[in-house]
Write a protein that holds these residues in place. Structure first.
Motif, PDB file in Angstrom:
ATOM      1  N   ALA A   1       1.122  -0.709   0.234  1.00 27.72           N
ATOM      2  CA  ALA A   1      -0.311  -0.276   0.013  1.00 27.72           C
ATOM      3  C   ALA A   1       1.142   1.337  -0.204  1.00 27.72           C
ATOM      4  O   ALA A   1       0.692   2.039  -0.341  1.00 27.72           O
ATOM      5  CB  ALA A   1      -0.919  -0.354   1.135  1.00 27.72           C
ATOM      6  N   TYR A   2       1.781   1.036   0.589  1.00 25.26           N
ATOM      7  CA  TYR A   2       2.976   2.596   1.036  1.00 25.26           C
ATOM      8  C   TYR A   2       4.095   2.223  -0.203  1.00 25.26           C
ATOM      9  O   TYR A   2       5.947   2.231   0.278  1.00 25.26           O
ATOM     10  CB  TYR A   2       3.218   2.715   1.853  1.00 25.26           C
ATOM     11  CG  TYR A   2       1.753   3.403   3.217  1.00 25.26           C
ATOM     12  CD1 TYR A   2       1.424   4.565   3.226  1.00 25.26           C
ATOM     13  CD2 TYR A   2       1.719   2.565   4.123  1.00 25.26           C
ATOM     14  CE1 TYR A   2       0.364   4.778   3.869  1.00 25.26           C
ATOM     15  CE2 TYR A   2       0.137   2.291   4.361  1.00 25.26           C
ATOM     16  CZ  TYR A   2      -0.369   3.494   4.590  1.00 25.26           C
ATOM     17  OH  TYR A   2      -1.497   4.123   4.992  1.00 25.26           O
ATOM     18  N   GLY A   3       3.957   1.234  -1.296  1.00 22.47           N
ATOM     19  CA  GLY A   3       4.635   1.333  -1.935  1.00 22.47           C
ATOM     20  C   GLY A   3       5.601   1.697  -2.991  1.00 22.47           C
ATOM     21  O   GLY A   3       4.783   3.274  -2.531  1.00 22.47           O
ATOM     22  N   GLY A   4       6.041   1.493  -4.274  1.00 20.41           N
ATOM     23  CA  GLY A   4       6.444   2.919  -4.921  1.00 20.41           C
ATOM     24  C   GLY A   4       8.935   2.169  -5.460  1.00 20.41           C
ATOM     25  O   GLY A   4       8.430   0.853  -5.085  1.00 20.41           O
ATOM     26  N   TYR A   5       8.878   3.467  -5.370  1.00 19.71           N
ATOM     27  CA  TYR A   5      10.061   2.777  -6.257  1.00 19.71           C
ATOM     28  C   TYR A   5      11.074   3.592  -5.791  1.00 19.71           C
ATOM     29  O   TYR A   5      10.903   4.865  -4.451  1.00 19.71           O
ATOM     30  CB  TYR A   5      11.028   4.239  -7.089  1.00 19.71           C
ATOM     31  CG  TYR A   5       9.802   2.289  -8.247  1.00 19.71           C
ATOM     32  CD1 TYR A   5      10.255   1.424  -9.034  1.00 19.71           C
ATOM     33  CD2 TYR A   5       8.504   2.265  -9.100  1.00 19.71           C
ATOM     34  CE1 TYR A   5      10.139   0.431  -9.875  1.00 19.71           C
ATOM     35  CE2 TYR A   5       7.320   1.913  -9.624  1.00 19.71           C
ATOM     36  CZ  TYR A   5       8.650   0.719 -10.503  1.00 19.71           C
ATOM     37  OH  TYR A   5       7.541  -0.047 -10.727  1.00 19.71           O
ATOM     38  N   ILE A   6      12.464   2.841  -5.133  1.00 18.51           N
ATOM     39  CA  ILE A   6      13.427   4.025  -4.316  1.00 18.51           C
ATOM     40  C   ILE A   6      15.152   3.915  -5.153  1.00 18.51           C
ATOM     41  O   ILE A   6      14.892   2.544  -6.334  1.00 18.51           O
ATOM     42  CB  ILE A   6      13.711   3.202  -3.020  1.00 18.51           C
ATOM     43  CG1 ILE A   6      14.007   1.817  -3.130  1.00 18.51           C
ATOM     44  CG2 ILE A   6      12.837   3.642  -2.055  1.00 18.51           C
ATOM     45  CD1 ILE A   6      14.418   1.225  -1.967  1.00 18.51           C
ATOM     46  N   LEU A   7      15.663   4.638  -5.122  1.00 19.55           N
ATOM     47  CA  LEU A   7      17.043   4.509  -5.866  1.00 19.55           C
ATOM     48  C   LEU A   7      17.691   3.465  -5.172  1.00 19.55           C
ATOM     49  O   LEU A   7      17.264   3.085  -3.721  1.00 19.55           O
ATOM     50  CB  LEU A   7      18.197   5.369  -5.637  1.00 19.55           C
ATOM     51  CG  LEU A   7      17.812   6.800  -6.038  1.00 19.55           C
ATOM     52  CD1 LEU A   7      18.315   7.926  -6.400  1.00 19.55           C
ATOM     53  CD2 LEU A   7      17.458   6.793  -7.298  1.00 19.55           C
ATOM     54  N   SER A   8      18.605   2.384  -5.737  1.00 21.34           N
ATOM     55  CA  SER A   8      19.387   1.544  -4.987  1.00 21.34           C
ATOM     56  C   SER A   8      20.592   1.558  -4.990  1.00 21.34           C
ATOM     57  O   SER A   8      20.617   1.051  -4.091  1.00 21.34           O
ATOM     58  CB  SER A   8      19.119   0.357  -6.467  1.00 21.34           C
ATOM     59  OG  SER A   8      20.065   0.522  -7.247  1.00 21.34           O
ATOM     60  N   LYS A   9      21.361   2.854  -5.238  1.00 16.54           N
ATOM     61  CA  LYS A   9      22.212   3.167  -4.210  1.00 16.54           C
ATOM     62  C   LYS A   9      21.996   4.974  -3.873  1.00 16.54           C
ATOM     63  O   LYS A   9      21.045   5.593  -5.383  1.00 16.54           O
ATOM     64  CB  LYS A   9      23.876   2.965  -5.076  1.00 16.54           C
ATOM     65  CG  LYS A   9      23.739   3.385  -6.877  1.00 16.54           C
ATOM     66  CD  LYS A   9      24.565   2.484  -7.563  1.00 16.54           C
ATOM     67  CE  LYS A   9      24.231   2.578  -9.132  1.00 16.54           C
ATOM     68  NZ  LYS A   9      25.809   1.916 -10.186  1.00 16.54           N
ATOM     69  N   ASP A  10      23.778   5.864  -3.898  1.00 20.82           N
ATOM     70  CA  ASP A  10      23.301   7.064  -3.183  1.00 20.82           C
ATOM     71  C   ASP A  10      23.221   7.817  -5.049  1.00 20.82           C
ATOM     72  O   ASP A  10      23.929   7.494  -5.885  1.00 20.82           O
ATOM     73  CB  ASP A  10      24.674   6.885  -2.573  1.00 20.82           C
ATOM     74  CG  ASP A  10      24.721   8.594  -1.799  1.00 20.82           C
ATOM     75  OD1 ASP A  10      24.905   9.657  -2.484  1.00 20.82           O
ATOM     76  OD2 ASP A  10      24.063   8.621  -0.860  1.00 20.82           O
ATOM     77  N   PRO A  11      22.279   8.845  -4.470  1.00 21.95           N
ATOM     78  CA  PRO A  11      22.744   9.470  -5.869  1.00 21.95           C
ATOM     79  C   PRO A  11      23.742  10.344  -6.480  1.00 21.95           C
ATOM     80  O   PRO A  11      23.939  10.666  -7.731  1.00 21.95           O
ATOM     81  CB  PRO A  11      21.414  11.089  -5.196  1.00 21.95           C
ATOM     82  CG  PRO A  11      20.694  10.465  -4.162  1.00 21.95           C
ATOM     83  CD  PRO A  11      21.558   9.417  -3.886  1.00 21.95           C
ATOM     84  N   SER A  12      24.700  10.199  -5.043  1.00 18.02           N
ATOM     85  CA  SER A  12      25.797  10.446  -5.983  1.00 18.02           C
ATOM     86  C   SER A  12      27.057   9.499  -7.069  1.00 18.02           C
ATOM     87  O   SER A  12      28.040   9.864  -7.166  1.00 18.02           O
ATOM     88  CB  SER A  12      26.829  11.306  -4.767  1.00 18.02           C
ATOM     89  OG  SER A  12      27.583   9.835  -4.191  1.00 18.02           O
TER      90      SER A  12
END
Length: 139
Positions: free
Chosen positions: A61-72
């Motif tokens: 329900a509170y899912g979605g997408y995240i980066l797999s590593k740091d933006p740097s």
């Protein structure tokens, strides 16, 4: 070389995820609404980014997408190559004039250098700095 909507919208997805890095998953629906884009189209773009290991999907329900590593550690070159393919201003063959081939190679290398040295972290910092410097005028 002209970057298509695949590359531009893919970069938009990744910048939105980078801006919220560490805060939990972001839905494609919220990204689509915020940027006036088609959620269905974003779903098509996020699949290759996920397959390449740049994003992770979170179910629920509170899912979605995240980066797999740091933006740097993610460059715009990573994203563009996944969605657009190899970076090349023109298709050329060995039969081309050596002077022109040299020009195309230098252009390709310059584009690649900019893309490969521009991280998501630097794009987010630039965007935030631009927003601070913008003025609102009311009449």
């Amino acid at each position: 070389m002209k970057i298509s909507t695949k590359g531009r919208y893919g970069l938009t997805i990744m910048m939105e995820l980078a801006a919220k890095f560490g805060e939990g998953p972001i839905s494609l629906k919220s990204i689509a609404e915020k940027n006036s884009l088609s959620e269905h189209y974003l779903e098509q773009l996020v699949a290759p980014l996920r397959n390449a290991g740049l994003v992770k999907s979170i179910r629920g329900a509170y899912g979605g997408y995240i980066l797999s590593k740091d933006p740097s550690h993610i460059t715009s070159g990573d994203i563009i190559r996944i969605l657009e393919g190899p970076i090349s201003p023109v298709d050329f063959t060995e039969e081309d004039d050596p002077a022109k081939r040299n020009l195309w190679l230098r252009i390709r290398d310059s584009i690649a250098e900019v893309l490969d040295t521009t991280t998501l972290e630097s794009l987010i910092a630039y965007k935030e700095e631009e927003q601070k410097d913008s003025y609102m005028f009311y009449i």
